[in-house]
Structure formats: structure tokens, C-alpha cells
Scaffold this motif. Structure first.
Motif, PDB file in Angstrom:
ATOM      1  N   THR A  51       0.823  -1.359  -0.107  1.00 42.53           N
ATOM      2  CA  THR A  51       0.088   0.038  -0.020  1.00 42.53           C
ATOM      3  C   THR A  51       0.861   1.347  -0.002  1.00 42.53           C
ATOM      4  O   THR A  51       1.734   1.450   0.887  1.00 42.53           O
ATOM      5  CB  THR A  51      -0.727  -0.041   1.043  1.00 42.53           C
ATOM      6  OG1 THR A  51      -1.745  -1.182   1.325  1.00 42.53           O
ATOM      7  CG2 THR A  51      -1.810   1.300   1.137  1.00 42.53           C
ATOM      8  N   TYR A  52       0.778   2.170  -1.107  1.00 42.73           N
ATOM      9  CA  TYR A  52       1.401   3.276  -1.188  1.00 42.73           C
ATOM     10  C   TYR A  52       0.537   4.465  -1.132  1.00 42.73           C
ATOM     11  O   TYR A  52      -0.119   4.683  -2.294  1.00 42.73           O
ATOM     12  CB  TYR A  52       2.309   3.284  -2.514  1.00 42.73           C
ATOM     13  CG  TYR A  52       3.154   4.399  -2.649  1.00 42.73           C
ATOM     14  CD1 TYR A  52       4.279   4.404  -1.812  1.00 42.73           C
ATOM     15  CD2 TYR A  52       2.928   5.404  -3.601  1.00 42.73           C
ATOM     16  CE1 TYR A  52       5.345   5.408  -2.137  1.00 42.73           C
ATOM     17  CE2 TYR A  52       4.003   6.447  -3.748  1.00 42.73           C
ATOM     18  CZ  TYR A  52       5.176   6.298  -3.076  1.00 42.73           C
ATOM     19  OH  TYR A  52       5.827   7.647  -3.272  1.00 42.73           O
ATOM     20  N   LYS A  56      -3.125   0.262  -3.455  1.00 37.77           N
ATOM     21  CA  LYS A  56      -2.589  -1.209  -3.034  1.00 37.77           C
ATOM     22  C   LYS A  56      -1.988  -1.588  -4.401  1.00 37.77           C
ATOM     23  O   LYS A  56      -2.737  -1.520  -5.481  1.00 37.77           O
ATOM     24  CB  LYS A  56      -3.546  -2.034  -2.624  1.00 37.77           C
ATOM     25  CG  LYS A  56      -3.917  -1.856  -1.324  1.00 37.77           C
ATOM     26  CD  LYS A  56      -4.833  -2.971  -0.884  1.00 37.77           C
ATOM     27  CE  LYS A  56      -5.011  -2.894   0.925  1.00 37.77           C
ATOM     28  NZ  LYS A  56      -5.923  -4.061   1.125  1.00 37.77           N
ATOM     29  N   SER A 170       6.123  -3.978   4.809  1.00 34.95           N
ATOM     30  CA  SER A 170       4.949  -3.760   5.152  1.00 34.95           C
ATOM     31  C   SER A 170       4.586  -5.147   6.235  1.00 34.95           C
ATOM     32  O   SER A 170       5.345  -5.790   6.211  1.00 34.95           O
ATOM     33  CB  SER A 170       3.827  -4.028   3.924  1.00 34.95           C
ATOM     34  OG  SER A 170       4.203  -5.318   3.456  1.00 34.95           O
ATOM     35  N   SER A 175       2.806   0.595   5.879  1.00 33.89           N
ATOM     36  CA  SER A 175       3.757   0.447   4.890  1.00 33.89           C
ATOM     37  C   SER A 175       4.715   1.434   5.163  1.00 33.89           C
ATOM     38  O   SER A 175       4.672   2.679   5.455  1.00 33.89           O
ATOM     39  CB  SER A 175       3.060   0.754   3.680  1.00 33.89           C
ATOM     40  OG  SER A 175       2.073  -0.247   3.076  1.00 33.89           O
ATOM     41  N   ASN A 235       1.771   4.307   3.995  1.00 34.05           N
ATOM     42  CA  ASN A 235       0.609   3.665   3.790  1.00 34.05           C
ATOM     43  C   ASN A 235      -0.734   4.572   3.526  1.00 34.05           C
ATOM     44  O   ASN A 235      -1.505   4.197   2.653  1.00 34.05           O
ATOM     45  CB  ASN A 235       0.090   2.753   4.946  1.00 34.05           C
ATOM     46  CG  ASN A 235       0.146   3.348   6.483  1.00 34.05           C
ATOM     47  OD1 ASN A 235       1.371   3.369   6.874  1.00 34.05           O
ATOM     48  ND2 ASN A 235      -0.804   3.641   6.841  1.00 34.05           N
ATOM     49  N   ASN A 236      -0.930   5.657   4.222  1.00 31.46           N
ATOM     50  CA  ASN A 236      -1.813   6.667   4.127  1.00 31.46           C
ATOM     51  C   ASN A 236      -1.211   8.107   3.842  1.00 31.46           C
ATOM     52  O   ASN A 236      -2.258   8.917   3.413  1.00 31.46           O
ATOM     53  CB  ASN A 236      -2.861   6.472   5.143  1.00 31.46           C
ATOM     54  CG  ASN A 236      -3.611   5.120   5.010  1.00 31.46           C
ATOM     55  OD1 ASN A 236      -4.047   4.713   4.042  1.00 31.46           O
ATOM     56  ND2 ASN A 236      -3.844   4.625   6.432  1.00 31.46           N
TER      57      ASN A 236
END
Length: 287
Positions: A51-52, A56, A170, A175, A235-236
Motif C-alpha cells: 500500500t502506497y 494497493k 509492510s 507500509s 501507507n496513508n
């Protein structure tokens, strides 16, 4: 007349990767690719999604220009300054013209068990504490001695090198990304180091310049107090805050307007929140 012959011998020092680098190369079991021109790339499938910044991805493009992309290959050797406000997610380890006619090597490997996961777990918990993070997946890409024109020099690792690495990590819904920089010879091409996202909603510039005269200094830069290493939560794009911590000098600080507003906002929270007032700690639990 007597003649004397003096013979000078030198002992080559075995080259070793910088200590901050994750294992790479044939001894680590990596997949190896020689550079033939900087218009090349490798498409790599992941065994688990990464997840970037909310998206995903189950694969990645390893571009030989020092760039990682997720949606398409991008072999342009002249970097675009971040933010690009474009339609691609970029990881620019060292985006520049790395054409070295088949001498430098590019290595990558995916890990789902073993000591590399242990190393990643330890590193991430050091840089991003209080998560109890455990790595379940790691992907390591290393550009080794790129822009080295003499094969003998490459074999000896004796010419000024450009060596750098990206580590994707991850586990548990998080991530992370690390960039590791070793010795980097100065070059005359434009250089970009950092990352960017679709529409540039999140981006970070480690270094950008119209020429690469600065890049020998990358091994001394950091955002985690480890020279040559940069680490990011990706990740977010923003921290997932569970609870709230505030540090107040005294109970009287609770009467200040901005602090009262913060306390009142806790009423909407379902998480415990901690206040440090002087040397005392109060924990608030919403009902």
C-alpha cells in the motif's frame, strides 16, 4: 656495478557495502540485471500487495534510471522536479542518467521470512516507535556501482561509485519505505531524490538539482539520525492517531482557551487520551 630492483606491491582492499545497506547481490540470492542503457526496466510481481499512500499495488517497475514506478515504466533520464502533479506514484531513489553500458548491476529480492524481516522490524520500531510493528514482507532494490565505465574498475570497486538502495516494508496494515545511500560520485546530469504521488497529494524532496555535484553528500543526510538513511511511513500519508497526548505545564494551563477547546474535542473521541501536567499524568477515557 650492482643493480637493485625494487618491487612495490599493493594489497587490494575488499569492497564492502555500507553498513546501513540491507543484504544484496549474488551472495544474498538477489535477481541480477546488468545495465545496457537507461531506457531499460524490469517489471516485478509482488507476492503480497504493497500500500502506497492509499493505493494497493501488486507489482512494480524497477527503472534503471534510479526510479521505481507502479503504474507504468518511466525510463526518462532527466527527472521532473517534485511536485509533478501528475498521474503516477514515484519513488525516486536517485532519478538521473545512469546509462553505463552494461557494467553496473541492479539487484532486487522479495522476502517473506528470515533475518531480513527481523532487521526491518527492528529498524521500523526504532524510527517509528509505539506501534509494536512486525514486518511480514520486504522488497529490496539496489543499484550497485552504476555509472562505472571500466569493467576492471567495477570488478575491483575502485572507481568513484554510485550505489544506493530502496527498501519497501509492510506488515499489520502499515507500509514503510527506506532509502539508503552509499558513496555517490558527482555527475553532471540533473538529479532527483525523494518521492511523489498521483496529483502530488503527498511528496517529499530529499534533493533536486540541475546537476549532480551535490550527491556525494547524500551519504551524510538523514531524517532518522542514521547518516545515509531516510525512512517514511507511506501507507496513508498521515499518521493514524489512536488517542491524543498533550503536555501542559500546570493545571492552570487547562484554563487557556486553546487547551479547553482541545479537551472538549475529546468528547467525540472513543480512544483514551493522555495529558502530562507537570510531572503528573492524567488519562481521559470518553464514555
Amino acid at each position: 656495478m650492482n643493480y637493485f630492483l625494487t618491487v612495490y606491491t599493493t594489497t587490494a582492499t575488499a569492497w564492502a557495502a555500507p553498513a546501513i545497506f540491507y543484504p544484496f547481490g549474488s551472495s544474498a540470492g538477489d535477481i541480477e540485471h546488468l545495465e545496457f542503457d537507461n531506457d531499460s526496466f524490469q517489471y516485478v510481481d509482488f507476492s503480497a500487495p504493497f500500500t502506497y499512500f492509499g493505493r494497493k499495488y501488486s507489482s512494480i517497475y524497477v527503472n534503471y534510471n534510479g526510479l521505481l514506478t507502479f503504474n507504468q515504466s518511466l525510463t526518462e533520464s532527466h527527472p521532473e522536479p517534485f511536485p509533478t502533479y501528475g498521474n503516477e506514484d514515484y519513488i525516486a531513489a536517485l532519478w538521473t542518467d545512469l546509462d553505463d553500458i552494461g557494467i553496473g548491476k541492479y539487484w532486487y529480492q522479495e522476502y517473506t521470512n528470515g533475518s531480513v524481516l527481523d532487521q526491518a522490524t527492528q529498524d521500523i520500531n526504532q524510527y517509528f516507535p509505539n506501534r509494536g510493528f512486525t514486518a511480514s514482507w520486504v522488497f529490496v532494490v539496489t543499484w550497485d556501482y552504476v555509472l562505472t565505465w571500466d569493467m576492471n574498475a567495477y570488478d575491483r570497486h575502485s572507481d568513484p561509485p554510485i550505489t544506493f538502495q530502496v527498501v519497501l516494508i509492510s506488515g499489520g496494515g502499515f507500509s514503510f519505505m527506506m532509502m539508503n545511500y552509499g558513496d555517490c560520485a558527482a555527475i553532471s546530469y540533473p538529479v532527483e531524490a525523494g518521492y511523489d504521488t498521483i496529483n502530488s497529494t503527498d511528496y517529499h524532496v530529499i534533493h533536486y538539482h540541475s546537476n549532480g555535484s551535490y550527491i556525494p553528500n547524500l551519504k551524510n543526510t538523514t531524517n532518522v539520525n542514521v547518516p545515509g538513511r531516510w525512512a517514511f511511513l507511506v501507507n496513508n500519508g498521515t499518521e493514524n492517531v489512536i488517542g491524543l497526548q498533550m503536555k501542559l505545564g500546570s493545571y492552570l494551563d487547562l484554563t487557556q482557551t486553546q487547551n479547553i477547546e482541545s479537551v472538549l474535542q475529546l468528547g467525540a473521541s472513543r480512544f483514551p487520551s493522555t495529558f502530562l501536567i507537570g510531572k503528573e499524568e492524567l488519562t481521559y477515557h470518553s464514555s
